[in-house]
Write a protein that holds these residues in place. Sequence first.
Motif, PDB file in Angstrom:
ATOM      1  N   PRO A 134       0.831  -1.209   0.000  1.00 49.07           N
ATOM      2  CA  PRO A 134       0.000   0.000   0.000  1.00 49.07           C
ATOM      3  C   PRO A 134       0.861   1.253   0.000  1.00 49.07           C
ATOM      4  CG  PRO A 134       0.077  -0.963   2.198  1.00 49.07           C
ATOM      5  CD  PRO A 134       0.785  -1.933   1.293  1.00 49.07           C
ATOM      6  N   ASP A 135       0.220   2.369  -0.236  1.00 49.76           N
ATOM      7  CA  ASP A 135       0.937   3.647  -0.298  1.00 49.76           C
ATOM      8  C   ASP A 135       1.155   4.172   1.122  1.00 49.76           C
ATOM      9  OD1 ASP A 135       2.166   5.876  -1.186  1.00 49.76           O
ATOM     10  OD2 ASP A 135       0.382   6.832  -2.024  1.00 49.76           O
ATOM     11  N   ILE A 136       2.170   3.617   1.781  1.00 52.22           N
ATOM     12  CA  ILE A 136       2.503   3.984   3.153  1.00 52.22           C
ATOM     13  C   ILE A 136       3.898   4.607   3.162  1.00 52.22           C
ATOM     14  CG2 ILE A 136       1.037   2.210   4.187  1.00 52.22           C
ATOM     15  CD1 ILE A 136       3.479   0.407   4.390  1.00 52.22           C
ATOM     16  N   SER A 137       4.360   4.993   4.322  1.00 50.50           N
ATOM     17  CA  SER A 137       5.712   5.539   4.399  1.00 50.50           C
ATOM     18  C   SER A 137       6.729   4.419   4.201  1.00 50.50           C
ATOM     19  CB  SER A 137       5.938   6.203   5.760  1.00 50.50           C
ATOM     20  OG  SER A 137       5.999   5.225   6.791  1.00 50.50           O
ATOM     21  N   ARG A 182       7.631   2.639   7.429  1.00 52.91           N
ATOM     22  CA  ARG A 182       6.706   1.593   7.874  1.00 52.91           C
ATOM     23  C   ARG A 182       6.878   0.326   7.052  1.00 52.91           C
ATOM     24  NH1 ARG A 182       0.090   1.284   7.608  1.00 52.91           N
ATOM     25  NH2 ARG A 182      -0.029  -0.831   8.492  1.00 52.91           N
ATOM     26  N   ASP A 202       7.438  -2.899   9.271  1.00 54.95           N
ATOM     27  CA  ASP A 202       6.231  -3.697   9.509  1.00 54.95           C
ATOM     28  C   ASP A 202       6.378  -5.072   8.848  1.00 54.95           C
ATOM     29  OD1 ASP A 202       3.717  -4.729   9.922  1.00 54.95           O
ATOM     30  OD2 ASP A 202       2.677  -2.859   9.421  1.00 54.95           O
ATOM     31  N   ARG A 252       5.842   0.077  -6.058  1.00 49.51           N
ATOM     32  CA  ARG A 252       5.198  -0.565  -4.911  1.00 49.51           C
ATOM     33  C   ARG A 252       5.296  -2.088  -4.948  1.00 49.51           C
ATOM     34  NH1 ARG A 252       5.841   3.779  -3.648  1.00 49.51           N
ATOM     35  NH2 ARG A 252       4.397   5.364  -2.828  1.00 49.51           N
TER      36      ARG A 252
END
Length: 288
Positions: free
Chosen positions: A205-208, A211, A215, A260
């Motif tokens: 997903p479009d996260i930092s 993370r 994660d 991504r």
Amino acid sequence: MRTTVALLAVLLAAGCSATPPAGTDGDLADDWAVPGAPAPFRPAAGQCHEHLTTNAAPDDYRPVDCGELHVSETVRVGTAADADVAPAAGTPGAKAAYRDCSDAAADFLGGPVRGARVAVQVVWPTRAGWAGGARWFRCDVTTADLDGRGRVSRTGSLAGELTHASPLRLACFDPEVSGGTVTAMTAVACGEAHRAEFAGLWTAPDISYARLESDTGLSAGGCRSAIARFAGLPDDSELQFRSGWISYNPTRAEWLSGERLVRCFIYFSERTFNRSLKNAGPGVLPVR
């Protein structure tokens, strides 16, 4: 003296004739081509380069024959939208150029870039070049390590490289793991003993980026689903007892560019295989 004056008069009369010579119109100024408007430097596709760079100036543009040792190869030259400055990393313009280059690289190679030891590099004009009207971006491909950081020199073009059984294709590996960290991934033939195999890609997903790196639960879920599809296994809570997983994230620069796709590998700490595990099923990979 009279003879000389008479001869000069004859020559002048011939040179000043009112009738122009055959094939001419007597106008010396109307047949010159109009000079074209000056245009900024623009690189060409199909060129190979000894260095990988993010910005290129005309003075540094020294392509080499692709049969010689080189680091990168230009597969496309696109045109960027007009703006006061070139797109910065992470901006919509930079991401659009990276998508364009990734698609061009896949077409050029004959397969997805993230499924091979290949990386895409977008090259922009220098600040001075952009100020002078340059609006191009260059799409270069280069061979790279799994983590996308190490660049490897090669000879020969990469055109159509992934349309056949290329050694650049991600397949089977013999990993070295220390304290839960992969320290090396040595490519081996799938017919030889190995403990890991490329299983596919997971779209994060479009996260930092921080993370994504921290994660592990997120990566585990994404890669286990990729492994289930690859090996023909149920994508359920028992999958973690059938195999382990290894993932390779995009680099930070690739992430800022909008990449991504995470590379996923099926992994075993103790078991070895002498075959591909594609569609192996629960019989080969039971719950343990």
